[in-house]
Design a protein around this motif. Sequence first.
Motif, short mmCIF file in Angstrom:
data_model
loop_
_atom_site.label_atom_id
_atom_site.label_comp_id
_atom_site.label_asym_id
_atom_site.label_seq_id
_atom_site.Cartn_x
_atom_site.Cartn_y
_atom_site.Cartn_z
N ILE A 243 -0.77 9.91 -5.18
CA ILE A 243 -1.84 9.02 -5.99
C ILE A 243 -1.04 7.91 -6.49
O ILE A 243 -1.69 6.64 -6.38
CB ILE A 243 -2.54 9.77 -7.01
CG1 ILE A 243 -3.33 11.07 -6.40
CG2 ILE A 243 -3.27 9.09 -7.81
CD1 ILE A 243 -3.97 11.92 -7.22
N ALA A 244 0.19 8.19 -6.93
CA ALA A 244 0.83 6.98 -7.61
C ALA A 244 1.28 6.07 -6.62
O ALA A 244 1.19 4.74 -6.93
CB ALA A 244 2.12 7.58 -8.21
N ALA A 245 1.71 6.50 -5.53
CA ALA A 245 2.03 5.45 -4.40
C ALA A 245 0.80 4.68 -4.11
O ALA A 245 0.94 3.56 -3.70
CB ALA A 245 2.56 6.29 -3.18
N GLY A 246 -0.47 5.40 -3.82
CA GLY A 246 -1.66 4.66 -3.45
C GLY A 246 -1.91 3.63 -4.30
O GLY A 246 -2.38 2.65 -3.98
N VAL A 247 -1.74 3.79 -5.82
CA VAL A 247 -2.34 3.03 -6.62
C VAL A 247 -1.46 1.83 -6.79
O VAL A 247 -1.77 0.61 -6.79
CB VAL A 247 -2.32 3.71 -8.12
CG1 VAL A 247 -2.46 2.58 -9.13
CG2 VAL A 247 -3.59 4.74 -8.25
N LEU A 248 0.00 1.97 -6.70
CA LEU A 248 1.08 0.86 -6.89
C LEU A 248 0.45 0.12 -5.64
O LEU A 248 0.61 -1.24 -5.49
CB LEU A 248 2.50 1.38 -7.02
CG LEU A 248 2.64 2.01 -8.25
CD1 LEU A 248 4.00 2.84 -8.05
CD2 LEU A 248 2.78 1.03 -9.30
N PHE A 249 0.51 0.64 -4.37
CA PHE A 249 0.38 -0.05 -3.27
C PHE A 249 -1.02 -0.81 -3.16
O PHE A 249 -0.71 -1.99 -2.79
CB PHE A 249 0.23 1.03 -1.92
CG PHE A 249 0.12 0.38 -0.50
CD1 PHE A 249 1.33 -0.04 -0.09
CD2 PHE A 249 -1.01 0.07 -0.04
CE1 PHE A 249 1.41 -0.77 1.28
CE2 PHE A 249 -1.26 -0.55 1.13
CZ PHE A 249 0.11 -1.07 1.80
N SER A 250 -1.94 -0.37 -3.54
CA SER A 250 -3.22 -1.18 -3.88
C SER A 250 -2.92 -2.33 -4.79
O SER A 250 -3.57 -3.48 -4.61
CB SER A 250 -4.36 -0.20 -4.25
OG SER A 250 -4.53 0.87 -3.25
N TRP A 251 -2.51 -2.01 -6.02
CA TRP A 251 -2.40 -3.10 -6.87
C TRP A 251 -1.39 -4.09 -6.29
O TRP A 251 -1.56 -5.59 -6.71
CB TRP A 251 -1.69 -2.40 -8.33
CG TRP A 251 -2.99 -2.11 -9.32
CD1 TRP A 251 -3.19 -1.02 -9.26
CD2 TRP A 251 -3.82 -2.98 -9.90
NE1 TRP A 251 -4.31 -0.75 -10.10
CE2 TRP A 251 -4.60 -1.94 -10.61
CE3 TRP A 251 -3.97 -4.32 -10.07
CZ2 TRP A 251 -5.76 -2.67 -11.35
CZ3 TRP A 251 -5.02 -4.63 -11.15
CH2 TRP A 251 -5.79 -3.95 -11.82
#
Length: 94
Positions: free
Chosen positions: A7-15
């Motif tokens: 989830i953290a990787a997805g959020v960082l990637f999206s931002w």
Amino acid sequence: MSKARGIAAGVLFSWGTLLMLSPIALYLFIHGDTERHAWIIGGPEPFSNFGGGPYQLRMYVALFAIGAVLLASGLIIGSGKGRGARRRHKAWLV
């Protein structure tokens, strides 16, 4: 723990992706219409600087750099998620 990393990787990637694309959207918003450009640079202090090239360039570079850092962080965290599975797979090959 693995789900939280994903989830953290997805959020960082999206931002990171959003911030890397934001200079293009901001340029199109500021310079898309001459009346809107005049309205923006006629505004209060931070917006009145949008008429100058050096201020815009610093803002675009800063947004892109922050986006690149977030994108790289997301990729690093996301790639660490699958390391254990690759190691287990290699153990089966031995």
